[in-house]
Design a protein around this motif. Structure first.
Motif, PDB file in Angstrom:
ATOM      1  N   GLY A  41      41.419  45.905  43.181  1.00 58.27           N
ATOM      2  CA  GLY A  41      41.249  44.579  42.588  1.00 58.27           C
ATOM      3  C   GLY A  41      42.527  44.029  41.968  1.00 58.27           C
ATOM      4  O   GLY A  41      42.988  42.943  42.358  1.00 58.27           O
ATOM      5  N   PRO A  42      43.130  44.732  41.018  1.00 54.98           N
ATOM      6  CA  PRO A  42      44.376  44.209  40.440  1.00 54.98           C
ATOM      7  C   PRO A  42      45.527  44.119  41.453  1.00 54.98           C
ATOM      8  O   PRO A  42      46.337  43.194  41.389  1.00 54.98           O
ATOM      9  CB  PRO A  42      44.714  45.214  39.337  1.00 54.98           C
ATOM     10  N   VAL A  43      45.573  45.081  42.381  1.00 59.59           N
ATOM     11  CA  VAL A  43      46.629  45.027  43.400  1.00 59.59           C
ATOM     12  C   VAL A  43      46.462  43.763  44.246  1.00 59.59           C
ATOM     13  O   VAL A  43      47.439  43.080  44.573  1.00 59.59           O
ATOM     14  CB  VAL A  43      46.612  46.308  44.269  1.00 59.59           C
ATOM     15  N   TRP A  44      45.220  43.431  44.603  1.00 59.79           N
ATOM     16  CA  TRP A  44      44.938  42.221  45.382  1.00 59.79           C
ATOM     17  C   TRP A  44      45.415  40.979  44.634  1.00 59.79           C
ATOM     18  O   TRP A  44      46.059  40.097  45.209  1.00 59.79           O
ATOM     19  CB  TRP A  44      43.429  42.142  45.632  1.00 59.79           C
ATOM     20  N   PHE A  67      38.028  37.499  44.959  1.00 61.08           N
ATOM     21  CA  PHE A  67      37.915  38.775  45.665  1.00 61.08           C
ATOM     22  C   PHE A  67      38.441  39.917  44.799  1.00 61.08           C
ATOM     23  O   PHE A  67      37.837  40.990  44.733  1.00 61.08           O
ATOM     24  CB  PHE A  67      38.681  38.733  46.996  1.00 61.08           C
ATOM     25  N   GLY A  68      39.565  39.707  44.147  1.00 63.24           N
ATOM     26  CA  GLY A  68      40.118  40.741  43.274  1.00 63.24           C
ATOM     27  C   GLY A  68      39.180  41.097  42.139  1.00 63.24           C
ATOM     28  O   GLY A  68      38.961  42.275  41.838  1.00 63.24           O
ATOM     29  N   PHE A  69      38.589  40.096  41.513  1.00 59.05           N
ATOM     30  CA  PHE A  69      37.656  40.357  40.421  1.00 59.05           C
ATOM     31  C   PHE A  69      36.361  40.982  40.914  1.00 59.05           C
ATOM     32  O   PHE A  69      35.752  41.797  40.221  1.00 59.05           O
ATOM     33  CB  PHE A  69      37.385  39.079  39.628  1.00 59.05           C
ATOM     34  N   VAL A  70      35.925  40.619  42.115  1.00 58.08           N
ATOM     35  CA  VAL A  70      34.724  41.237  42.684  1.00 58.08           C
ATOM     36  C   VAL A  70      34.969  42.720  42.957  1.00 58.08           C
ATOM     37  O   VAL A  70      34.096  43.561  42.714  1.00 58.08           O
ATOM     38  CB  VAL A  70      34.273  40.496  43.965  1.00 58.08           C
ATOM     39  N   PHE A  71      36.151  43.066  43.447  1.00 56.50           N
ATOM     40  CA  PHE A  71      36.485  44.480  43.662  1.00 56.50           C
ATOM     41  C   PHE A  71      36.431  45.250  42.342  1.00 56.50           C
ATOM     42  O   PHE A  71      35.874  46.348  42.271  1.00 56.50           O
ATOM     43  CB  PHE A  71      37.872  44.638  44.291  1.00 56.50           C
ATOM     44  N   MET A  72      37.006  44.668  41.288  1.00 60.65           N
ATOM     45  CA  MET A  72      36.993  45.347  39.992  1.00 60.65           C
ATOM     46  C   MET A  72      35.576  45.453  39.432  1.00 60.65           C
ATOM     47  O   MET A  72      35.202  46.494  38.887  1.00 60.65           O
ATOM     48  CB  MET A  72      37.894  44.611  39.000  1.00 60.65           C
ATOM     49  N   ALA A  74      32.783  45.563  41.158  1.00 57.56           N
ATOM     50  CA  ALA A  74      32.055  46.557  41.951  1.00 57.56           C
ATOM     51  C   ALA A  74      32.435  47.970  41.515  1.00 57.56           C
ATOM     52  O   ALA A  74      31.575  48.860  41.450  1.00 57.56           O
ATOM     53  CB  ALA A  74      32.344  46.359  43.432  1.00 57.56           C
ATOM     54  N   GLY A  75      33.697  48.195  41.196  1.00 57.15           N
ATOM     55  CA  GLY A  75      34.121  49.501  40.697  1.00 57.15           C
ATOM     56  C   GLY A  75      33.468  49.836  39.379  1.00 57.15           C
ATOM     57  O   GLY A  75      33.036  50.973  39.145  1.00 57.15           O
ATOM     58  N   MET A  76      33.346  48.847  38.492  1.00 59.20           N
ATOM     59  CA  MET A  76      32.689  49.083  37.206  1.00 59.20           C
ATOM     60  C   MET A  76      31.196  49.357  37.388  1.00 59.20           C
ATOM     61  O   MET A  76      30.630  50.209  36.702  1.00 59.20           O
ATOM     62  CB  MET A  76      32.894  47.878  36.275  1.00 59.20           C
ATOM     63  N   VAL A  77      30.560  48.658  38.318  1.00 53.19           N
ATOM     64  CA  VAL A  77      29.137  48.904  38.583  1.00 53.19           C
ATOM     65  C   VAL A  77      28.941  50.333  39.103  1.00 53.19           C
ATOM     66  O   VAL A  77      27.999  51.019  38.709  1.00 53.19           O
ATOM     67  CB  VAL A  77      28.583  47.869  39.571  1.00 53.19           C
ATOM     68  N   LEU A  78      29.822  50.784  39.969  1.00 51.90           N
ATOM     69  CA  LEU A  78      29.715  52.150  40.474  1.00 51.90           C
ATOM     70  C   LEU A  78      29.922  53.179  39.355  1.00 51.90           C
ATOM     71  O   LEU A  78      29.297  54.233  39.353  1.00 51.90           O
ATOM     72  CB  LEU A  78      30.712  52.394  41.602  1.00 51.90           C
ATOM     73  N   LEU A  79      30.798  52.877  38.406  1.00 53.63           N
ATOM     74  CA  LEU A  79      31.041  53.806  37.314  1.00 53.63           C
ATOM     75  C   LEU A  79      29.839  53.928  36.377  1.00 53.63           C
ATOM     76  O   LEU A  79      29.718  54.928  35.664  1.00 53.63           O
ATOM     77  CB  LEU A  79      32.284  53.408  36.520  1.00 53.63           C
TER      78      LEU A  79
END
Length: 83
Positions: A41-44, A67-72, A74-79
């Motif tokens: 996310g941040p790299v994007w 898209f970058g914020f959605v990636f981040m 989604a990572g938080m939801v998985l955590l």
């Protein structure tokens, strides 16, 4: 000096054998996927800003930020599922 009587009818507490050992119900893909999304996310977003909206996908312009914020996110939801 008085002595206390020994009580034979009272059972003493014994801790379970697996006391303190966490139960691992995590799928093996969960942590690598979550960390990848949190890094992607941040790299994007950084690539979008550094390239002045030419990369990663120039056709969607400012939606690259979403898209970058959605990636981040989604990572938080998985955590939240990580034990």
């Amino acid at each position: 000096m008085p002595f206390s009587k020994k009580r034979d009818d009272v059972e003493t507490f014994k801790a379970p054998k697996n006391f303190g050992k966490p139960k691992s119900d995590n799928p093996k893909w969960l942590l690598p996927t979550a960390l990848t999304l949190l890094v992607l996310g941040p790299v994007w977003i950084v690539i979008y800003y550094v390239s002045k909206a030419q990369f990663p996908i120039p056709e969607i312009r400012d939606w690259n930020l979403a898209f970058g914020f959605v990636f981040m996110a989604a990572g938080m939801v998985l955590l939240t599922r990580w034990k």
